[in-house]
Scaffold this motif. Structure first.
Motif, PDB file in Angstrom:
ATOM      1  N   GLN A  27     -15.141 -22.613 -78.593  1.00  0.00           N
ATOM      2  CA  GLN A  27     -14.767 -21.552 -77.876  1.00  0.00           C
ATOM      3  C   GLN A  27     -15.677 -21.136 -76.945  1.00  0.00           C
ATOM      4  OE1 GLN A  27     -11.836 -19.893 -78.561  1.00  0.00           O
ATOM      5  NE2 GLN A  27     -11.165 -21.484 -80.052  1.00  0.00           N
ATOM      6  N   ARG A  28     -16.849 -21.782 -76.882  1.00  0.00           N
ATOM      7  CA  ARG A  28     -17.939 -21.574 -75.730  1.00  0.00           C
ATOM      8  C   ARG A  28     -18.442 -20.100 -75.736  1.00  0.00           C
ATOM      9  NH1 ARG A  28     -17.856 -25.729 -71.474  1.00  0.00           N
ATOM     10  NH2 ARG A  28     -16.187 -27.311 -71.752  1.00  0.00           N
ATOM     11  N   ALA A  29     -18.572 -19.592 -77.210  1.00  0.00           N
ATOM     12  CA  ALA A  29     -19.109 -18.397 -77.643  1.00  0.00           C
ATOM     13  C   ALA A  29     -20.563 -18.758 -77.897  1.00  0.00           C
ATOM     14  CB  ALA A  29     -18.344 -17.586 -78.518  1.00  0.00           C
ATOM     15  N   VAL A  30     -21.473 -17.967 -77.302  1.00  0.00           N
ATOM     16  CA  VAL A  30     -22.965 -17.786 -77.329  1.00  0.00           C
ATOM     17  C   VAL A  30     -23.292 -17.390 -78.588  1.00  0.00           C
ATOM     18  CG1 VAL A  30     -25.068 -17.480 -76.464  1.00  0.00           C
ATOM     19  CG2 VAL A  30     -23.252 -18.003 -75.020  1.00  0.00           C
ATOM     20  N   VAL A  31     -22.809 -16.112 -79.013  1.00  0.00           N
ATOM     21  CA  VAL A  31     -23.227 -15.645 -80.045  1.00  0.00           C
ATOM     22  C   VAL A  31     -23.060 -16.295 -81.478  1.00  0.00           C
ATOM     23  CG1 VAL A  31     -23.422 -13.383 -81.636  1.00  0.00           C
ATOM     24  CG2 VAL A  31     -23.399 -13.221 -79.023  1.00  0.00           C
ATOM     25  N   PRO A  32     -21.777 -16.803 -81.810  1.00  0.00           N
ATOM     26  CA  PRO A  32     -21.534 -17.586 -82.949  1.00  0.00           C
ATOM     27  C   PRO A  32     -22.452 -18.943 -82.754  1.00  0.00           C
ATOM     28  CG  PRO A  32     -19.409 -16.897 -82.067  1.00  0.00           C
ATOM     29  CD  PRO A  32     -20.610 -16.479 -81.186  1.00  0.00           C
ATOM     30  N   LEU A  33     -22.520 -19.353 -81.607  1.00  0.00           N
ATOM     31  CA  LEU A  33     -23.397 -20.780 -81.685  1.00  0.00           C
ATOM     32  C   LEU A  33     -24.738 -20.408 -82.044  1.00  0.00           C
ATOM     33  CD1 LEU A  33     -23.116 -23.714 -80.356  1.00  0.00           C
ATOM     34  CD2 LEU A  33     -24.046 -22.707 -78.441  1.00  0.00           C
ATOM     35  N   VAL A  34     -25.437 -19.689 -81.493  1.00  0.00           N
ATOM     36  CA  VAL A  34     -26.782 -19.246 -81.710  1.00  0.00           C
ATOM     37  C   VAL A  34     -27.020 -18.836 -83.331  1.00  0.00           C
ATOM     38  CG1 VAL A  34     -28.681 -17.639 -81.245  1.00  0.00           C
ATOM     39  CG2 VAL A  34     -27.482 -18.775 -79.297  1.00  0.00           C
ATOM     40  N   CYS A  35     -26.220 -17.978 -83.839  1.00  0.00           N
ATOM     41  CA  CYS A  35     -26.204 -17.403 -85.188  1.00  0.00           C
ATOM     42  C   CYS A  35     -26.117 -18.682 -86.128  1.00  0.00           C
ATOM     43  CB  CYS A  35     -25.194 -16.279 -85.352  1.00  0.00           C
ATOM     44  SG  CYS A  35     -25.672 -14.768 -84.530  1.00  0.00           S
ATOM     45  N   GLY A  36     -24.990 -19.736 -85.811  1.00  0.00           N
ATOM     46  CA  GLY A  36     -24.711 -20.698 -86.607  1.00  0.00           C
ATOM     47  C   GLY A  36     -26.012 -21.486 -86.674  1.00  0.00           C
ATOM     48  N   LEU A  51     -35.040 -12.155 -99.799  1.00  0.00           N
ATOM     49  CA  LEU A  51     -35.397 -12.151 -98.061  1.00  0.00           C
ATOM     50  C   LEU A  51     -34.487 -12.981 -97.540  1.00  0.00           C
ATOM     51  CD1 LEU A  51     -36.897 -11.039 -95.900  1.00  0.00           C
ATOM     52  CD2 LEU A  51     -38.583 -12.649 -95.985  1.00  0.00           C
ATOM     53  N   LEU A  52     -34.204 -14.126 -98.134  1.00  0.00           N
ATOM     54  CA  LEU A  52     -33.199 -15.321 -97.976  1.00  0.00           C
ATOM     55  C   LEU A  52     -31.790 -14.716 -97.580  1.00  0.00           C
ATOM     56  CD1 LEU A  52     -32.880 -18.307 -97.437  1.00  0.00           C
ATOM     57  CD2 LEU A  52     -32.293 -18.440 -99.660  1.00  0.00           C
ATOM     58  N   VAL A  53     -31.310 -13.913 -98.688  1.00  0.00           N
ATOM     59  CA  VAL A  53     -30.029 -13.227 -98.812  1.00  0.00           C
ATOM     60  C   VAL A  53     -29.907 -12.115 -97.856  1.00  0.00           C
ATOM     61  CG1 VAL A  53     -28.500 -12.032-100.205  1.00  0.00           C
ATOM     62  CG2 VAL A  53     -29.677 -13.887-101.043  1.00  0.00           C
ATOM     63  N   VAL A  54     -30.860 -11.392 -97.610  1.00  0.00           N
ATOM     64  CA  VAL A  54     -31.050 -10.360 -96.561  1.00  0.00           C
ATOM     65  C   VAL A  54     -30.795 -11.135 -95.092  1.00  0.00           C
ATOM     66  CG1 VAL A  54     -32.224  -8.442 -95.649  1.00  0.00           C
ATOM     67  CG2 VAL A  54     -31.929  -8.489 -98.041  1.00  0.00           C
ATOM     68  N   ILE A  55     -31.659 -11.800 -94.822  1.00  0.00           N
ATOM     69  CA  ILE A  55     -31.638 -12.417 -93.446  1.00  0.00           C
ATOM     70  C   ILE A  55     -30.225 -13.019 -93.195  1.00  0.00           C
ATOM     71  CG2 ILE A  55     -32.547 -14.170 -92.123  1.00  0.00           C
ATOM     72  CD1 ILE A  55     -35.340 -13.592 -93.174  1.00  0.00           C
ATOM     73  N   GLY A  56     -29.838 -13.780 -94.034  1.00  0.00           N
ATOM     74  CA  GLY A  56     -28.569 -14.584 -93.992  1.00  0.00           C
ATOM     75  C   GLY A  56     -27.441 -13.731 -94.046  1.00  0.00           C
ATOM     76  N   SER A  57     -27.317 -12.579 -94.688  1.00  0.00           N
ATOM     77  CA  SER A  57     -26.262 -11.692 -94.498  1.00  0.00           C
ATOM     78  C   SER A  57     -26.354 -10.813 -93.120  1.00  0.00           C
ATOM     79  CB  SER A  57     -26.308 -10.499 -95.544  1.00  0.00           C
ATOM     80  OG  SER A  57     -26.325 -11.246 -96.738  1.00  0.00           O
ATOM     81  N   LEU A  58     -27.510 -10.495 -92.752  1.00  0.00           N
ATOM     82  CA  LEU A  58     -27.624 -10.112 -91.064  1.00  0.00           C
ATOM     83  C   LEU A  58     -27.072 -11.152 -90.230  1.00  0.00           C
ATOM     84  CD1 LEU A  58     -30.937  -8.155 -91.568  1.00  0.00           C
ATOM     85  CD2 LEU A  58     -28.768  -7.316 -91.265  1.00  0.00           C
ATOM     86  N   LEU A  59     -27.374 -12.420 -90.074  1.00  0.00           N
ATOM     87  CA  LEU A  59     -27.004 -13.400 -89.437  1.00  0.00           C
ATOM     88  C   LEU A  59     -25.715 -13.676 -89.297  1.00  0.00           C
ATOM     89  CD1 LEU A  59     -29.971 -15.765 -89.578  1.00  0.00           C
ATOM     90  CD2 LEU A  59     -29.370 -14.423 -87.565  1.00  0.00           C
ATOM     91  N   MET A  60     -24.955 -13.387 -90.582  1.00  0.00           N
ATOM     92  CA  MET A  60     -23.758 -13.537 -90.389  1.00  0.00           C
ATOM     93  C   MET A  60     -22.886 -12.438 -90.069  1.00  0.00           C
ATOM     94  SD  MET A  60     -22.853 -15.646 -94.230  1.00  0.00           S
ATOM     95  CE  MET A  60     -22.758 -13.832 -95.237  1.00  0.00           C
ATOM     96  N   ALA A  61     -23.316 -11.291 -90.177  1.00  0.00           N
ATOM     97  CA  ALA A  61     -22.710  -9.915 -89.538  1.00  0.00           C
ATOM     98  C   ALA A  61     -22.971  -9.858 -87.891  1.00  0.00           C
ATOM     99  CB  ALA A  61     -23.464  -8.772 -90.186  1.00  0.00           C
ATOM    100  N   ILE A  62     -23.952 -10.463 -87.259  1.00  0.00           N
ATOM    101  CA  ILE A  62     -23.988 -10.361 -85.964  1.00  0.00           C
ATOM    102  C   ILE A  62     -22.978 -10.859 -85.265  1.00  0.00           C
ATOM    103  CG2 ILE A  62     -25.308 -11.278 -84.047  1.00  0.00           C
ATOM    104  CD1 ILE A  62     -27.879 -11.168 -85.573  1.00  0.00           C
ATOM    105  N   PRO A  63     -22.328 -11.910 -85.283  1.00  0.00           N
ATOM    106  CA  PRO A  63     -21.153 -12.419 -84.484  1.00  0.00           C
ATOM    107  C   PRO A  63     -19.884 -11.246 -84.409  1.00  0.00           C
ATOM    108  CG  PRO A  63     -22.028 -14.151 -85.671  1.00  0.00           C
ATOM    109  CD  PRO A  63     -22.606 -12.941 -86.024  1.00  0.00           C
ATOM    110  N   TYR A  64     -19.925 -10.412 -85.783  1.00  0.00           N
ATOM    111  CA  TYR A  64     -18.737  -9.680 -85.876  1.00  0.00           C
ATOM    112  C   TYR A  64     -18.888  -8.257 -84.889  1.00  0.00           C
ATOM    113  CZ  TYR A  64     -15.608  -6.082 -88.128  1.00  0.00           C
ATOM    114  OH  TYR A  64     -14.892  -5.320 -88.126  1.00  0.00           O
ATOM    115  N   PHE A  65     -20.192  -8.050 -84.735  1.00  0.00           N
ATOM    116  CA  PHE A  65     -20.519  -6.888 -84.030  1.00  0.00           C
ATOM    117  C   PHE A  65     -20.908  -7.044 -82.476  1.00  0.00           C
ATOM    118  CE2 PHE A  65     -21.791  -5.569 -88.545  1.00  0.00           C
ATOM    119  CZ  PHE A  65     -20.949  -4.423 -88.514  1.00  0.00           C
ATOM    120  N   PHE A  66     -21.495  -8.283 -82.142  1.00  0.00           N
ATOM    121  CA  PHE A  66     -21.674  -8.562 -80.878  1.00  0.00           C
ATOM    122  C   PHE A  66     -20.852  -9.598 -80.294  1.00  0.00           C
ATOM    123  CE2 PHE A  66     -25.521  -6.720 -82.628  1.00  0.00           C
ATOM    124  CZ  PHE A  66     -25.809  -5.827 -81.720  1.00  0.00           C
ATOM    125  N   ARG A  67     -19.961  -9.527 -79.201  1.00  0.00           N
ATOM    126  CA  ARG A  67     -19.127 -10.435 -78.621  1.00  0.00           C
ATOM    127  C   ARG A  67     -19.453 -10.530 -77.340  1.00  0.00           C
ATOM    128  NH1 ARG A  67     -15.342 -11.335 -82.463  1.00  0.00           N
ATOM    129  NH2 ARG A  67     -14.945  -9.623 -84.026  1.00  0.00           N
TER     130      ARG A  67
END
Length: 68
Positions: A27-36, A51-67
């Motif tokens: 999709q040429r979307a920067v945020v999901p690409l970098v979070c992936g 810490l692994l679960v907390v950071i992973g959950s935050l990284l999975m939520a970032i593309p939902y809030f920032f487009r």
């Protein structure tokens, strides 16, 4: 990897990160690409399972809030 739990969480986050990476590339979307990329790489450096679960959950939520 310190334990079986961190290995399995790392596998889960790496798989989700690969999906984000493919979506962002297609999709040429920067945020999901970098979070992936971050989701695929960060489990190699974090050994604490909580810490692994907390950071992973935050990284999975970032593309939902920032487009971009």
């Amino acid at each position: 990897m310190g334990s079986v739990a961190s290995l399995l969480w790392g596998l889960l986050f790496g798989s989700i990160g690969f999906g984000f990476f493919l979506y962002g590339k297609k999709q040429r979307a920067v945020v999901p690409l970098v979070c992936g990329l971050a989701l695929m790489v960060f489990p190699y450096f974090i050994t604490n399972v909580t810490l692994l679960v907390v950071i992973g959950s935050l990284l999975m939520a970032i593309p939902y809030f920032f487009r971009l």
